[in-house]
Design a protein around this motif. Structure first.
Motif, mmCIF file in Angstrom:
data_model
loop_
_atom_site.group_PDB
_atom_site.id
_atom_site.type_symbol
_atom_site.label_atom_id
_atom_site.label_comp_id
_atom_site.label_asym_id
_atom_site.label_seq_id
_atom_site.Cartn_x
_atom_site.Cartn_y
_atom_site.Cartn_z
ATOM 1 N N MET A 1 35.953 46.464 18.529
ATOM 2 C CA MET A 1 34.501 46.511 18.529
ATOM 3 C C MET A 1 33.851 45.269 19.143
ATOM 4 S SD MET A 1 31.674 45.216 16.791
ATOM 5 C CE MET A 1 32.236 44.683 15.181
ATOM 6 N N ALA B 1 34.174 45.467 22.945
ATOM 7 C CA ALA B 1 33.293 46.508 23.482
ATOM 8 C C ALA B 1 31.838 46.066 23.449
ATOM 9 C CB ALA B 1 33.473 47.805 22.684
ATOM 10 N N THR B 2 31.461 45.336 22.406
ATOM 11 C CA THR B 2 30.093 44.834 22.287
ATOM 12 C C THR B 2 29.770 43.893 23.445
ATOM 13 O OG1 THR B 2 30.150 45.003 19.866
ATOM 14 C CG2 THR B 2 28.518 43.504 20.825
ATOM 15 N N VAL C 1 26.569 48.787 19.596
ATOM 16 C CA VAL C 1 27.672 49.167 20.478
ATOM 17 C C VAL C 1 28.085 50.624 20.297
ATOM 18 C CG1 VAL C 1 29.528 48.468 18.919
ATOM 19 C CG2 VAL C 1 29.879 48.339 21.416
ATOM 20 N N SER C 2 27.665 51.247 19.192
ATOM 21 C CA SER C 2 27.962 52.664 18.988
ATOM 22 C C SER C 2 27.339 53.532 20.077
ATOM 23 C CB SER C 2 27.462 53.116 17.616
ATOM 24 O OG SER C 2 26.076 52.845 17.470
ATOM 25 N N TRP D 1 27.809 53.373 23.099
ATOM 26 C CA TRP D 1 28.827 53.655 24.106
ATOM 27 C C TRP D 1 30.166 54.052 23.475
ATOM 28 C CZ3 TRP D 1 25.816 49.109 24.229
ATOM 29 C CH2 TRP D 1 24.808 49.107 25.193
ATOM 30 N N ALA D 2 30.130 54.590 22.262
ATOM 31 C CA ALA D 2 31.362 54.858 21.515
ATOM 32 C C ALA D 2 32.371 55.686 22.306
ATOM 33 C CB ALA D 2 31.034 55.553 20.192
ATOM 34 N N TRP E 1 34.385 53.441 24.860
ATOM 35 C CA TRP E 1 35.157 52.277 24.455
ATOM 36 C C TRP E 1 36.516 52.190 25.154
ATOM 37 C CZ3 TRP E 1 34.693 50.757 18.562
ATOM 38 C CH2 TRP E 1 33.360 50.484 18.276
ATOM 39 N N PHE F 1 38.278 48.903 26.850
ATOM 40 C CA PHE F 1 39.547 48.352 26.357
ATOM 41 C C PHE F 1 40.553 48.194 27.498
ATOM 42 C CE2 PHE F 1 38.726 50.401 21.925
ATOM 43 C CZ PHE F 1 37.778 49.436 21.656
#
Length: 335
Positions: free
Chosen positions: A127, A130-131, A277-278, A280-281, A284, A288
């Protein structure tokens, strides 16, 4: 039956969280239902958002957070025994992971880390990573040659944002809370300038480090420092508001006050956008893959602040709120 321990929040935090706000509860896990798995926790993430989200829940409630666990029992064909799962079941040594579709907290298999430490799965390749990736690239939309400022620059998110900015050809200025952090940002991560916000004149530092102004600002801390950065921004500057750690322990009815910004926002046509950030869940995995590649090539350097022991979770959490960590704070439970 599996015997487990978990941290339960007994009362909402008032100011700085206190140890007796929590209770460690021992209990037996119930039998698994179809689709569920039991995990043995290996790593638990401690992050500032655990403080800011606290008031959203009514006690008693289990302390949430991201964690990595190994499946020891499964009633889900997609998660066999031995699989590593990233979930949001929080501060427990064993727990049941249920499969659901909340965009932020839905469980998923640990990404392919290409031999990197497993703990990166709740940090640089989790997370926080990704943020940094989406918050900076999608909101700030940096261009090569632009000047970027990052506050909370030595933290899990800020340290990655600054390095991505360098990868994109930007000039990067970071603010952090100790001379040790400043040295790390400049000497190890390649920030063009870094400053200890506790000991410098922020406006003077910005005027000297960014004489042509600031184009992008990634804000992790809020407060007066953010107002001063915005005052130094260029026309059509972009601000990504990720957090406000400077105010998380404040009384909501007595919040700290900062300089009014509207005149600067209007005259310079500055865009300020908050984000979760959710948003763009579903993307992710793309982040990564790229983050792992950058780490493998040495373009992205990762540092962890590791605490060992389930009984040390509160101490680790308090340390994050006090700014004791450099890089990502994680707690090792079992290995």
């Amino acid at each position: 039956m599996v015997k487990a321990q978990k941290y339960v929040v007994k009362r909402n935090f008032q100011g700085v969280p206190k140890r007796d706000d929590f209770e460690i509860v021992e209990y037996e896990l119930p039998p698994l239902k179809d689709g569920e798995v039991i995990v043995k926790t290996e790593w638990i993430s401690v992050d500032p958002y655990l403080r800011s989200f606290n008031s959203m829940y009514t006690p008693p409630f289990d302390q949430f957070s991201f964690q990595i666990g190994e499946v020891i029992e499964s009633k889900n064909s997609k998660y066999s025994v031995g699989a590593k799962v990233v979930s949001h079941i929080g501060w427990c040594d064993y727990g049941i992971v249920k499969m659901f579709d909340d965009p932020l907290t839905r469980p998923y298999k640990l990404p392919d880390l290409k031999g990197l430490p497993t703990s990166y799965g709740i940090g640089a390749v989790g997370m926080p990573g990704a943020t940094a990736y989406f918050g900076f690239l999608e909101i700030c939309k940096p261009k090569s040659g632009e000047t970027v400022v990052v506050t909370g620059a030595a933290g899990a998110v800020g340290s990655i944002v600054g390095q991505i900015a360098k990868i994109k050809g930007c000039r990067v200025i970071g603010f952090a809370g100790s001379d040790e952090k400043v040295k790390w940002l400049e000497n190890e991560l390649g920030f063009d300038n870094a400053f200890n916000y506790k000991t410098v004149d922020i406006m003077k530092a910005l005027e000297e480090a960014a004489p042509k102004g600031v184009d992008c600002y990634f804000d992790n801390v809020g407060g007066e420092i953010s107002s001063r950065v915005v005052r130094q921004m260029n026309t059509f500057g972009r601000v990504a508001c990720c957090g406000s750690i400077s105010t998380y322990n404040d009384d909501p009815d007595k919040m700290s006050k900062a300089t009014v910004l509207q005149s600067y926002l209007v005259t310079k046509q500055i865009k300020i956008e908050g984000f979760a950030v959710s948003r763009w869940a579903n993307e992710w995995p793309k982040a990564f893959d790229q983050l792992v590649k950058w780490i493998e090539t040495g373009q992205l350097k990762i540092r962890e602040h590791i605490t060992e022991g389930f009984d040390k979770l509160f101490d680790a959490f308090l340390g994050v709120l006090a700014g004791e960590n450099i890089g990502k704070a994680v707690v090792k439970v079992y290995q």
